[in-house]
Design a protein around this motif. Structure first.
Motif, mmCIF file in Angstrom:
data_model
loop_
_atom_site.group_PDB
_atom_site.id
_atom_site.type_symbol
_atom_site.label_atom_id
_atom_site.label_comp_id
_atom_site.label_asym_id
_atom_site.label_seq_id
_atom_site.Cartn_x
_atom_site.Cartn_y
_atom_site.Cartn_z
ATOM 1 N N VAL A 3 0.391 -1.157 0.155
ATOM 2 C CA VAL A 3 0.163 0.372 -0.066
ATOM 3 C C VAL A 3 1.072 0.932 0.396
ATOM 4 O O VAL A 3 0.584 2.632 -0.189
ATOM 5 N N GLU A 136 -2.992 -0.475 -6.368
ATOM 6 C CA GLU A 136 -3.530 -0.425 -4.874
ATOM 7 C C GLU A 136 -4.476 0.353 -4.372
ATOM 8 O O GLU A 136 -5.389 0.558 -3.608
ATOM 9 N N LYS A 137 -3.394 2.030 -4.492
ATOM 10 C CA LYS A 137 -3.605 3.021 -4.241
ATOM 11 C C LYS A 137 -4.231 4.313 -5.013
ATOM 12 O O LYS A 137 -5.300 5.242 -4.531
ATOM 13 N N ASN A 138 -3.988 3.612 -6.683
ATOM 14 C CA ASN A 138 -4.218 4.690 -6.745
ATOM 15 C C ASN A 138 -5.097 4.464 -8.818
ATOM 16 O O ASN A 138 -4.555 3.329 -8.591
#
Length: 257
Positions: A3, A136-138
């Motif tokens: 992450v 996973e984040k963007n």
């Protein structure tokens, strides 16, 4: 879960003279289009703090020269795979390519930890694509050279944390400009380019909100950076500093998500 990955977008060139955007996340670096000479691209890549030898792949949106001019040179010199659909590869004039990956539009694939979804767009090209790239984040969308925002691009725009989207022309400048009538009609058609107003309407209707947006592929004959920014920001009801674009040849921009 990984992450903590960084995610940077480097807009290296944008417009009718050449287009190239880099997406960097952890150990993955992707070029989207390579529309300048190999030497120019190498200089821009290094000036943005990247190493051409570390580029994972070159994604091609379509075969027009302002998007592929240096793709073959970079691929051969640095052994970088060219990633595009079969129709685009067949239409490209980039020389012999040893390293290549053929994808199908609307079929997601992966480059490292990044997921790539090629989206269909309407443009006067063989089989052009926008790209929705996610970690996973963007979530990032690049959508240029499209005459309209179809459902696939519209949905991706609503999901994106950051978008590079076309604002090619001001309608009044195009209509009053020097282009032949047939070319003006093509640019304004569904197989042409988005105007400043079209771009703003798509952003507003998709619920993009007050996230930062980067305007791309501005026409040097039918648009002005300040005009494009002012038109889009006023229709969105956001501050001008939420909207950006390249202002001149050699200008580059780095956006960290």
């Amino acid at each position: 879960m990984r992450v903590g990955l960084s995610f940077e977008v480097h807009v290296l060139a944008s417009g009718s003279d050449g287009n190239c955007t880099a997406v960097c996340s952890d150990d993955v670096t992707i070029l989207i289009d390579a529309g300048l000479s190999g030497r120019q691209l190498t200089t821009l890549i290094k000036s943005a703090g990247m190493d051409p030898k570390q580029i994972t792949a070159i994604l091609l949106t379509h075969e027009h020269i302002d998007h592929v001019r240096g793709a073959g040179v970079l691929s051969r010199k640095y052994e970088i795979p060219i990633c595009c659909n079969a129709a685009t590869l067949a239409a490209c004039e980039i020389g012999e390519i040893t390293h290549k990956t053929i994808f199908k539009t609307l079929e997601e694939f992966e480059l490292g930890h990044l997921k790539i979804m090629p989206l269909p767009i309407t443009h006067h090209a063989a089989d052009p694509n926008a790209f929705f790239i996610s970690s996973e984040k963007n979530k990032f969308l690049l959508a240029t050279d499209l005459g309209k925002v179809n459902n696939d691009v519209f949905e991706a725009l609503g999901k994106a944390d950051f978008a590079v989207i076309e604002a090619n022309h001001d309608l009044r400048m195009l209509e009053n400009g020097p282009y032949p009538i047939m070319l003006k009609r093509l640019i304004k058609s569904e197989r042409g380019h988005l105007s400043n107003i079209d771009c703003a309407h798509a952003l507003w209707a998709s619920g993009y909100g007050d996230k930062k947006v980067f305007l791309a592929h501005l026409s040097k004959n039918n648009n002005i950076p300040d005009l494009a920014i002012r038109t889009v920001s006023s229709l969105l009801g956001c501050r001008d500093d939420k909207v950006d674009c390249l202002r001149s040849a050699g200008d580059i921009r780095t956006i960290t998500l």
